[in-house]
Design a protein around this motif. Structure first.
Motif, mmCIF file in Angstrom:
data_model
loop_
_atom_site.group_PDB
_atom_site.id
_atom_site.type_symbol
_atom_site.label_atom_id
_atom_site.label_comp_id
_atom_site.label_asym_id
_atom_site.label_seq_id
_atom_site.Cartn_x
_atom_site.Cartn_y
_atom_site.Cartn_z
ATOM 1 N N HIS A 41 43.499 54.606 35.333
ATOM 2 C CA HIS A 41 43.021 55.576 36.117
ATOM 3 C C HIS A 41 41.238 55.718 35.914
ATOM 4 O O HIS A 41 41.282 55.889 34.761
ATOM 5 N N ALA A 42 40.382 55.839 36.859
ATOM 6 C CA ALA A 42 39.198 55.999 36.488
ATOM 7 C C ALA A 42 38.531 56.935 37.911
ATOM 8 O O ALA A 42 38.804 56.644 38.946
ATOM 9 N N GLU A 43 37.638 57.725 37.339
ATOM 10 C CA GLU A 43 37.043 58.691 38.568
ATOM 11 C C GLU A 43 36.124 57.777 39.081
ATOM 12 O O GLU A 43 35.902 57.625 40.408
ATOM 13 N N THR A 44 35.113 56.969 38.734
ATOM 14 C CA THR A 44 34.435 56.161 39.224
ATOM 15 C C THR A 44 34.293 54.989 38.770
ATOM 16 O O THR A 44 34.670 54.621 37.323
ATOM 17 N N ALA A 45 33.941 53.928 39.439
ATOM 18 C CA ALA A 45 33.609 52.410 38.791
ATOM 19 C C ALA A 45 32.460 52.078 39.655
ATOM 20 O O ALA A 45 32.278 52.061 40.868
ATOM 21 N N VAL A 46 31.450 51.438 39.133
ATOM 22 C CA VAL A 46 30.350 50.326 39.689
ATOM 23 C C VAL A 46 30.294 49.231 39.230
ATOM 24 O O VAL A 46 30.295 48.979 38.099
ATOM 25 N N ALA A 47 30.714 48.266 40.045
ATOM 26 C CA ALA A 47 30.829 46.698 39.787
ATOM 27 C C ALA A 47 29.208 46.020 40.419
ATOM 28 O O ALA A 47 29.033 46.473 41.553
ATOM 29 N N HIS A 48 28.795 45.256 39.557
ATOM 30 C CA HIS A 48 27.606 44.484 39.846
ATOM 31 C C HIS A 48 28.090 43.150 40.201
ATOM 32 O O HIS A 48 28.640 42.400 39.463
ATOM 33 N N VAL A 49 27.728 42.615 41.347
ATOM 34 C CA VAL A 49 27.986 41.243 41.977
ATOM 35 C C VAL A 49 29.370 40.947 41.649
ATOM 36 O O VAL A 49 29.798 40.117 40.841
ATOM 37 N N ALA A 50 30.322 41.618 42.560
ATOM 38 C CA ALA A 50 31.780 41.373 42.455
ATOM 39 C C ALA A 50 32.108 40.257 43.241
ATOM 40 O O ALA A 50 31.627 39.784 44.358
ATOM 41 N N HIS A 51 33.135 39.415 42.631
ATOM 42 C CA HIS A 51 33.581 38.122 43.378
ATOM 43 C C HIS A 51 35.114 37.997 43.186
ATOM 44 O O HIS A 51 35.368 38.318 42.109
ATOM 45 N N GLN A 52 35.699 37.767 44.189
ATOM 46 C CA GLN A 52 37.160 37.922 44.185
ATOM 47 C C GLN A 52 37.626 36.440 44.404
ATOM 48 O O GLN A 52 37.364 35.882 44.865
ATOM 49 N N GLU A 53 38.897 36.288 43.520
ATOM 50 C CA GLU A 53 39.727 35.177 43.454
ATOM 51 C C GLU A 53 40.982 35.548 44.260
ATOM 52 O O GLU A 53 41.665 36.297 43.851
ATOM 53 N N LEU A 54 41.399 34.722 45.325
ATOM 54 C CA LEU A 54 42.660 35.041 45.931
ATOM 55 C C LEU A 54 43.492 34.122 45.187
ATOM 56 O O LEU A 54 43.535 33.131 44.732
ATOM 57 N N GLY A 55 44.890 34.692 44.904
ATOM 58 C CA GLY A 55 46.149 34.044 44.371
ATOM 59 C C GLY A 55 47.348 35.091 44.165
ATOM 60 O O GLY A 55 47.126 36.189 44.874
ATOM 61 N N ASP A 56 48.117 34.774 43.100
ATOM 62 C CA ASP A 56 49.189 35.888 42.820
ATOM 63 C C ASP A 56 49.034 37.311 42.472
ATOM 64 O O ASP A 56 49.468 38.245 42.358
ATOM 65 N N GLU A 57 47.587 37.027 41.842
ATOM 66 C CA GLU A 57 47.223 38.295 41.216
ATOM 67 C C GLU A 57 45.584 38.838 41.476
ATOM 68 O O GLU A 57 45.030 37.826 42.060
ATOM 69 N N LEU A 58 45.229 40.034 41.499
ATOM 70 C CA LEU A 58 43.985 40.214 41.945
ATOM 71 C C LEU A 58 43.159 39.850 40.549
ATOM 72 O O LEU A 58 43.209 40.199 39.483
ATOM 73 N N VAL A 59 42.178 38.931 41.028
ATOM 74 C CA VAL A 59 41.190 38.746 39.834
ATOM 75 C C VAL A 59 39.793 39.069 40.740
ATOM 76 O O VAL A 59 39.139 38.399 41.581
ATOM 77 N N LEU A 60 38.842 39.722 39.671
ATOM 78 C CA LEU A 60 37.586 40.023 40.214
ATOM 79 C C LEU A 60 36.587 39.555 39.124
ATOM 80 O O LEU A 60 36.908 39.998 37.727
ATOM 81 N N ARG A 61 35.518 39.108 39.277
ATOM 82 C CA ARG A 61 34.607 38.373 38.380
ATOM 83 C C ARG A 61 33.392 39.169 38.842
ATOM 84 O O ARG A 61 32.987 39.308 40.043
ATOM 85 N N MET A 62 32.618 39.836 37.555
ATOM 86 C CA MET A 62 31.611 40.495 37.841
ATOM 87 C C MET A 62 30.769 40.440 36.834
ATOM 88 O O MET A 62 30.680 39.712 35.522
ATOM 89 N N GLN A 63 29.214 40.692 37.078
ATOM 90 C CA GLN A 63 28.178 40.630 35.829
ATOM 91 C C GLN A 63 28.360 41.766 34.813
ATOM 92 O O GLN A 63 28.044 41.676 33.836
ATOM 93 N N SER A 64 28.633 42.792 35.823
ATOM 94 C CA SER A 64 28.955 44.149 34.880
ATOM 95 C C SER A 64 29.897 45.227 35.408
ATOM 96 O O SER A 64 29.983 44.952 36.692
ATOM 97 N N LEU A 65 30.377 45.831 34.743
ATOM 98 C CA LEU A 65 31.246 46.917 35.184
ATOM 99 C C LEU A 65 31.012 48.190 34.259
ATOM 100 O O LEU A 65 30.932 48.297 33.304
ATOM 101 N N GLU A 66 30.899 49.438 35.181
ATOM 102 C CA GLU A 66 30.914 50.672 34.629
ATOM 103 C C GLU A 66 32.003 51.745 35.160
ATOM 104 O O GLU A 66 32.124 51.707 36.214
ATOM 105 N N LEU A 67 32.689 52.232 34.124
ATOM 106 C CA LEU A 67 33.777 53.041 34.349
ATOM 107 C C LEU A 67 33.647 54.438 33.563
ATOM 108 O O LEU A 67 33.136 54.612 32.515
ATOM 109 N N THR A 68 33.967 55.573 34.667
ATOM 110 C CA THR A 68 34.122 56.831 33.964
ATOM 111 C C THR A 68 35.060 57.614 34.009
ATOM 112 O O THR A 68 35.811 57.378 35.021
#
Length: 151
Positions: A41-68
């Motif tokens: 669980h996270a209150e906020t998430a900020v992802a920079h340049v998110a790219h998704q790969e489709l398949g059996d599971e969710l896969v997100l590739r990013m340059q950075s990710l900030e979670l609070t």
């Protein structure tokens, strides 16, 4: 060993990993429980340049990710709490599903079969995030106010 299933946050060879691992001996595991179940669980998430790969599971590739205000809960009851964290470099999030509010307004749920909608900016902001069966890896991470509890 802390319980049978422990939440893990570690830094090794320059790679930060947030995940859960099953620490039971292989002889005690059943095929239906081999996969470690976790919820982030996270209150906020900020992802920079998110790219998704489709398949059996969710896969997100990013340059950075900030979670609070992060709470990572393992099936065994281990709870990891983090006030804020920043992942950078090669950031990869793998999960069964991710839900939250896109730009704090639009409810959205993603899995490996549902693509991200076209984004108007290179920065993706979400609030009220819930991620099921999460594994998060990054080249580097910074964590502020970290605690681990076993229930």
């Amino acid at each position: 060993m802390i319980g049978q299933l422990s939440a893990v946050v570690l830094v090794a060879t320059g790679t930060a990993v947030w995940s859960t691992v099953d620490t039971r001996p292989s002889s005690t595991r059943s095929p239906s429980t081999d996969a470690a179940h976790s919820r982030l669980h996270a209150e906020t998430a900020v992802a920079h340049v998110a790219h998704q790969e489709l398949g059996d599971e969710l896969v997100l590739r990013m340059q950075s990710l900030e979670l609070t205000d992060v709470v990572l809960t393992a099936e065994s009851g281990t709870v990891v709490r983090v006030d804020s964290s920043t992942f950078s470099g090669t950031v990869v999030l793998r999960a069964k599903s991710l839900s939250g509010k896109l730009f704090g307004q639009v409810p959205i749920t993603l899995d490996g079969t549902i693509p991200l909608p076209p984004l108007p900016a290179p920065q993706l902001t979400m609030t009220d995030i819930v991620v099921e069966d999460v594994q998060l890896t990054a080249s580097t991470t910074a964590v502020r106010h970290f605690s681990v509890e076993q229930h």
